[in-house]
Design a protein around this motif. Structure first.
Motif, PDB file in Angstrom:
ATOM      1  N   UNK A 162      32.501 -33.270  69.830  1.00 52.25           N
ATOM      2  CA  UNK A 162      32.207 -31.981  69.200  1.00 52.25           C
ATOM      3  C   UNK A 162      32.457 -32.024  67.691  1.00 52.25           C
ATOM      4  N   UNK A 163      31.506 -31.470  66.943  1.00 49.10           N
ATOM      5  CA  UNK A 163      31.637 -31.276  65.495  1.00 49.10           C
ATOM      6  C   UNK A 163      31.651 -29.771  65.248  1.00 49.10           C
ATOM      7  N   UNK A 164      32.610 -29.303  64.458  1.00 53.46           N
ATOM      8  CA  UNK A 164      32.770 -27.880  64.154  1.00 53.46           C
ATOM      9  C   UNK A 164      32.341 -27.600  62.716  1.00 53.46           C
ATOM     10  N   UNK A 165      31.271 -26.829  62.559  1.00 50.45           N
ATOM     11  CA  UNK A 165      30.748 -26.464  61.248  1.00 50.45           C
ATOM     12  C   UNK A 165      31.313 -25.117  60.810  1.00 50.45           C
ATOM     13  N   UNK A 166      31.710 -25.028  59.566  1.00 51.63           N
ATOM     14  CA  UNK A 166      32.139 -23.756  58.992  1.00 51.63           C
ATOM     15  C   UNK A 166      30.907 -22.967  58.581  1.00 51.63           C
ATOM     16  N   UNK A 207      37.276 -34.207  54.158  1.00 52.98           N
ATOM     17  CA  UNK A 207      36.706 -34.908  55.306  1.00 52.98           C
ATOM     18  C   UNK A 207      37.081 -34.118  56.552  1.00 52.98           C
ATOM     19  N   UNK A 208      36.235 -34.119  57.586  1.00 54.80           N
ATOM     20  CA  UNK A 208      36.594 -33.387  58.806  1.00 54.80           C
ATOM     21  C   UNK A 208      37.940 -33.851  59.365  1.00 54.80           C
ATOM     22  N   UNK A 209      38.741 -32.893  59.813  1.00 51.69           N
ATOM     23  CA  UNK A 209      40.004 -33.197  60.479  1.00 51.69           C
ATOM     24  C   UNK A 209      39.666 -33.633  61.902  1.00 51.69           C
ATOM     25  N   UNK A 210      40.146 -34.811  62.290  1.00 53.11           N
ATOM     26  CA  UNK A 210      39.910 -35.310  63.648  1.00 53.11           C
ATOM     27  C   UNK A 210      41.053 -34.817  64.526  1.00 53.11           C
ATOM     28  N   UNK A 211      40.723 -33.926  65.443  1.00 51.03           N
ATOM     29  CA  UNK A 211      41.719 -33.347  66.341  1.00 51.03           C
ATOM     30  C   UNK A 211      42.035 -34.335  67.460  1.00 51.03           C
ATOM     31  N   UNK A 212      43.238 -34.239  68.031  1.00 52.61           N
ATOM     32  CA  UNK A 212      43.564 -35.131  69.156  1.00 52.61           C
ATOM     33  C   UNK A 212      42.596 -34.889  70.319  1.00 52.61           C
ATOM     34  N   UNK A 213      42.295 -35.936  71.089  1.00 55.20           N
ATOM     35  CA  UNK A 213      41.429 -35.746  72.259  1.00 55.20           C
ATOM     36  C   UNK A 213      42.026 -34.698  73.198  1.00 55.20           C
ATOM     37  N   UNK A 214      41.157 -33.935  73.805  1.00 55.57           N
ATOM     38  CA  UNK A 214      41.568 -32.892  74.739  1.00 55.57           C
ATOM     39  C   UNK A 214      40.991 -33.261  76.098  1.00 55.57           C
ATOM     40  N   UNK A 215      41.828 -33.817  76.965  1.00 53.67           N
ATOM     41  CA  UNK A 215      41.371 -34.293  78.276  1.00 53.67           C
ATOM     42  C   UNK A 215      42.028 -33.439  79.357  1.00 53.67           C
ATOM     43  N   UNK A 252      30.358 -27.144  55.627  1.00 49.31           N
ATOM     44  CA  UNK A 252      30.729 -28.501  56.049  1.00 49.31           C
ATOM     45  C   UNK A 252      31.299 -28.558  57.464  1.00 49.31           C
ATOM     46  N   UNK A 253      31.324 -29.764  58.008  1.00 50.06           N
ATOM     47  CA  UNK A 253      32.039 -30.011  59.260  1.00 50.06           C
ATOM     48  C   UNK A 253      33.523 -30.007  58.899  1.00 50.06           C
TER      49      UNK A 253
END
Length: 172
Positions: A86-90, A149-157, A66-67
């Motif tokens: 970006x989506x991170x798949x396991x 559900x995928x964890x939405x990480x804080x934006x990285x700017x 999963x993502x």
């Protein structure tokens, strides 16, 4: 916004595979990041993740899970700004012998190698690793399993140069 698929690839010892990157014209500024890259043509993100993993590491036949995480990032790299979703798949593999594979010209100039990392090594390293807080994210993933559900990480700017690490996404 560039669509990117990344792989959180774990071996049988729960180590994560990371690539070692740097700015093409400044090999002294380095960071570590997960395999993956941009979606091409009519690919799905899953197809892009599998293709990028094979191109960057030589590993084929890896089945994606999963993502687990998602993030938006923006960073300067190789003379331009990259804005990525970006989506991170396991994924897991029994194969731990890896080597840099069929890299693009830009990757050849900006990727120095790869290695497996334990959670403890990530927690104690002083090196830059992306995504930000990867050590804690990996520990939670190992302790709790994949989220529903995928964890939405804080934006990285990142505003200035030298933080390309977010690049883990110029691949593809």
């Amino acid at each position: 916004m560039r669509r990117v698929a990344r792989v959180v690839l774990l071996d049988p010892d729960d180590r994560i595979l990371l690539l070692h990157g740097h700015e093409p014209d400044d090999p002294a500024t380095t960071w570590w990041f997960t395999p993956g890259g941009g979606v091409e043509g009519g690919e799905t993100r899953e197809q892009a993740a599998v293709r990028e993993l094979a191109e960057e590491t030589g590993l084929t036949g890896v089945r994606l899970g999963p993502v687990v995480w998602r993030r938006v990032c923006s960073f300067p790299f190789a003379g331009r700004r990259w804005d990525q979703d970006e989506w991170y798949y396991l994924a897991r593999t029994d194969r731990t012998e890896v080597a840099l594979g069929d890299l693009t010209e830009l990757e050849t100039r900006s990727v120095a190698g790869l290695r497996w990392w334990t959670s403890a090594e990530l927690s104690s390293t002083r090196e830059t690793v992306y995504p930000t807080r990867l050590a804690g994210l990996l520990r939670a993933l190992l302790d709790e399993g994949p989220p529903e559900q995928p964890v939405v990480l804080p934006p990285d700017i990142v505003q200035g140069p030298g933080a390309l690490a977010h690049n883990g996404g110029t691949h593809g």
